[in-house]
Design an enzyme around this catalytic site. Structure first.
Site, PDB file in Angstrom:
ATOM      1  N   LYS A  81       0.966  -0.992   0.040  1.00 38.94           N
ATOM      2  CA  LYS A  81       0.243   0.148  -0.541  1.00 38.94           C
ATOM      3  C   LYS A  81       0.906   1.488  -0.024  1.00 38.94           C
ATOM      4  O   LYS A  81       1.787   1.524   1.173  1.00 38.94           O
ATOM      5  CB  LYS A  81      -0.743  -0.435   1.408  1.00 38.94           C
ATOM      6  CG  LYS A  81      -2.264   1.096   1.736  1.00 38.94           C
ATOM      7  CD  LYS A  81      -2.586   0.713   3.003  1.00 38.94           C
ATOM      8  CE  LYS A  81      -4.113   1.638   3.010  1.00 38.94           C
ATOM      9  NZ  LYS A  81      -4.797   1.578   4.163  1.00 38.94           N
ATOM     10  N   SER A 155     -10.093   1.048   3.166  1.00 39.29           N
ATOM     11  CA  SER A 155      -8.798   2.368   2.359  1.00 39.29           C
ATOM     12  C   SER A 155      -7.654   1.044   1.957  1.00 39.29           C
ATOM     13  O   SER A 155      -7.113   2.026   0.443  1.00 39.29           O
ATOM     14  CB  SER A 155      -7.649   2.999   3.239  1.00 39.29           C
ATOM     15  OG  SER A 155      -7.022   2.676   3.702  1.00 39.29           O
ATOM     16  N   SER A 179      -9.699  -0.691   7.284  1.00 36.03           N
ATOM     17  CA  SER A 179      -9.402  -0.984   6.112  1.00 36.03           C
ATOM     18  C   SER A 179      -8.500  -1.790   5.749  1.00 36.03           C
ATOM     19  O   SER A 179      -8.010  -2.902   4.202  1.00 36.03           O
ATOM     20  CB  SER A 179      -8.491   0.236   6.222  1.00 36.03           C
ATOM     21  OG  SER A 179      -9.086   1.504   6.494  1.00 36.03           O
TER      22      SER A 179
END
Length: 589
Positions: A81, A155, A179
């Protein structure tokens, strides 16, 4: 050379360590998969490592193997990420104005590299890890790999989609409010959220520094165990890191929310799948209903309370200098944190301590908790139309976990009719990470989950299933309204045993009215599938007093179908006992 399962990090490493294949060969195949999938979802990625650099890293892994090393992640491609530092790649947190070039990799990246893993790129995310849906990024919105009309979850959107699409066998995400769990649920993955401090956060762009956890998405629990074994461990450079603990838990009592406190936001399929998961869990232990209200109150502190100030603290510089660079929904959530007073914050800390004491007492009565990961899912278009309200719904069952210092593991628990995933989350006290993996293995062994649906590679899964009970049945007078819309026959089914069927008076051609009733019976019907646009044009033509609503089938799943207004029963004949419209027509003939 044999080709290992590209979705299984352990199998890849074993094949490379034993010389059945090479890291260069495996990496070349991975890069080819990633390049091909760019035609479907290029927005999964924010940046990617150069092909030559990645192959050179793979060649170095092969050299280490040849020198006698055994590497637990030899030659395994993975994604990170883009709020986690990877040397050689920019860190953007999905905000170009914030971007910087890190001098070193995050601790977790360094540990993965030492184990032989190779980072192929940085994945998209809800900007500054603020969101649970995956649509809040200037780099685009990653989609659910199984139905491109639906959100990936966030996310950690790009990371989850990269694993779901089979591009890499694992990917790193982060989790502050869910997330690392919500995207796992939507895309049929395992989402491992370790206890706070189990994995180092050195090199992570903070969202809420006291709550953040780096996480991993995998296709099964075995690979989650493998990544945890490589990454977990104390890091003196991280002030929130702590020595590893492996607290055991029994599985005799399993806490679940009281039925009157469960919210599925109108999603009957999710409710059915959760109930089915609880049936299976009942084989492992005794289910105990617990009061969810105090946990939900703790959850509210995260976005509706003083912890918004911690997000504002993490973003203070860009909020002050480049507010226009921040996604509007992210800015709307975070900016109020600048106005929260120290008094508000301390009062929040005091209340959280009280709620934490309550949670600790819950652990005296249950061994673990099992909640829905989310109560529903949404299309990308829906999230963009109502970005705050619908995002909040996605966090209903997740937001309290980090605030109350718990470990959590999201696992698959079923497939919705639209091919998106439904998941449950196993939750335990801090340091029960390994025990939760054991509990998940026990659940998955009895869960009897259906096979995964095919990936949506062309956006063709934006369809609706429609149940018909009368004049639209095959060989009936209005069946042409389905065939003219290229509706596909799914199958013949029955409703749940709580419907009554009536033959409406003076209807031309003859039509039935299906009515929900507790003293009903199972009614025969047919289910068809058509595109969303075709479904919309069909609904426009449905005449009153008929309407399109939601019909529950005998297996508990829900589809769209014909229902009736009360006036449809005026002068109507109750034909429920016949079991369906075909029997009624045959009787009349």
């Amino acid at each position: 050379m044999s080709t290992p399962d590209s979705r299984n990090a352990a199998a890849i490493a074993e094949a490379i360590n034993t010389g059945r294949t090479s890291a260069v060969e495996v990496m070349t195949q991975a890069l080819d998969r990633i390049a091909a999938y760019d035609a479907v979802q290029p927005q999964i990625w924010i940046s990617r490592a150069a092909r030559d650099d990645v192959v050179a890293q793979a060649r170095a892994v092969d050299a280490r193997i040849a020198a006698g090393e055994v590497l637990p992640l030899a030659g395994v491609a993975y994604a990170a990420k883009d709020n986690i530092d990877v040397a050689g790649l920019q860190t953007t947190a999905a905000c170009p104005a914030f971007a910087y070039q890190p001098e070193a990799s995050a601790t977790v990246i360094e540990r993965l590299t030492a184990a032989g893993a190779i980072c192929v790129g940085k994945t998209n995310l809800d900007q500054f890890a603020t969101g649970l849906n995956g649509t809040r990024s200037p780099f685009g919105a990653p989609r659910n790999a199984y139905n491109l009309a639906y959100v990936s979850g966030g996310s950690s959107s790009g990371s989850s989609s990269a694993v779901a699409a089979g591009l890499v066998p694992f990917a790193l995400g982060t989790d502050t409010a869910g997330s690392g769990r919500v995207p796992a649920a939507f895309q049929h993955l395992v989402g491992f959220k370790p206890s706070k401090g189990r994995w180092s956060n050195t090199g992570l762009v903070p969202a809420c520094k006291t709550l953040d956890c780096i996480t991993v998405f995998t296709n099964d629990t075995a690979n989650a165990r493998l990544i945890d074994a490589v990454v977990a461990g104390f890091d003196s450079a991280d002030p929130y890191s702590k020595p590893l603990g492996n607290r055991p838990i029994a599985r005799k009592t399993i806490g679940v929310p009281r039925r009157d406190q469960r919210l599925f936001f109108g999603d009957g399929e999710s409710e059915f799948l959760y109930d089915r998961a609880l049936e299976k869990l009942g084989q492992l232990g005794h289910l105990v209903e617990i009061d969810y209200a105090p946990l939900q109150e703790a959850a509210q502190l995260l976005y509706s309370g003083p912890w918004v100030a911690e997000r504002a603290a993490a973003m203070a510089g860009i909020l002050a200098d480049y507010p226009a660079a921040i996604d509007p929904a992210v800015r709307e959530v975070v900016a109020p944190g600048l106005e929260i007073s120290a008094v508000d914050l301390f009062n929040g800390i005091y209340r959280l301590a009280e709620l934490k004491r309550h949670a600790d007492q819950v652990w005296e009565t249950v061994d673990l908790m099992v909640f829905p990961t989310t109560g529903t899912t949404y299309r990308v278009a829906e999230l963009k139309a109502a970005p705050i309200a619908l995002n909040s719904a996605l966090g209903f069952y997740t937001n309290f976990v980090n605030l109350l210092d718990m470990a959590a593991l999201a696992v698959p628990a079923g497939v919705r009719s639209n091919a998106t995933g439904f998941g449950i989350t196993l939750i335990g006290p801090a340091d029960t990470d390994v025990a939760l993996l054991d509990a998940a293995d026990a659940y998955l062994a009895v869960a009897d989950l259906p096979p995964l649906p095919p990936l949506d590679l062309e956006g063709k899964m934006q369809t609706v299933k429609l149940a018909v009970v009368g004049a639209h049945l095959k060989d009936m007078p209005l069946h042409w309204q389905l065939t003219s819309r290229d509706a596909k026959f799914v199958g013949a089914f029955e409703t749940a045993p709580n419907y009554r069927l009536y033959a409406m008076a003076d209807s031309v051609p003859p039509k039935p009215a299906l009515v929900h009733s507790e003293d009903g019976a199972a009614i025969a019907l047919e289910v068809y599938e058509m595109g969303v646009a075709e479904f919309g044009s069909f609904v426009v033509e449905v005449p009153a007093p008929l309407a399109i609503g939601t019909v529950t089938l005998s297996d508990g799943t829900s589809v769209k179908g014909f229902v009736a207004e009360p006036r449809a029963l005026t002068g109507a004949e109750d034909i429920t006992a016949l079991g369906g419209w075909r029997a009624y027509i045959a009787q009349k003939a």
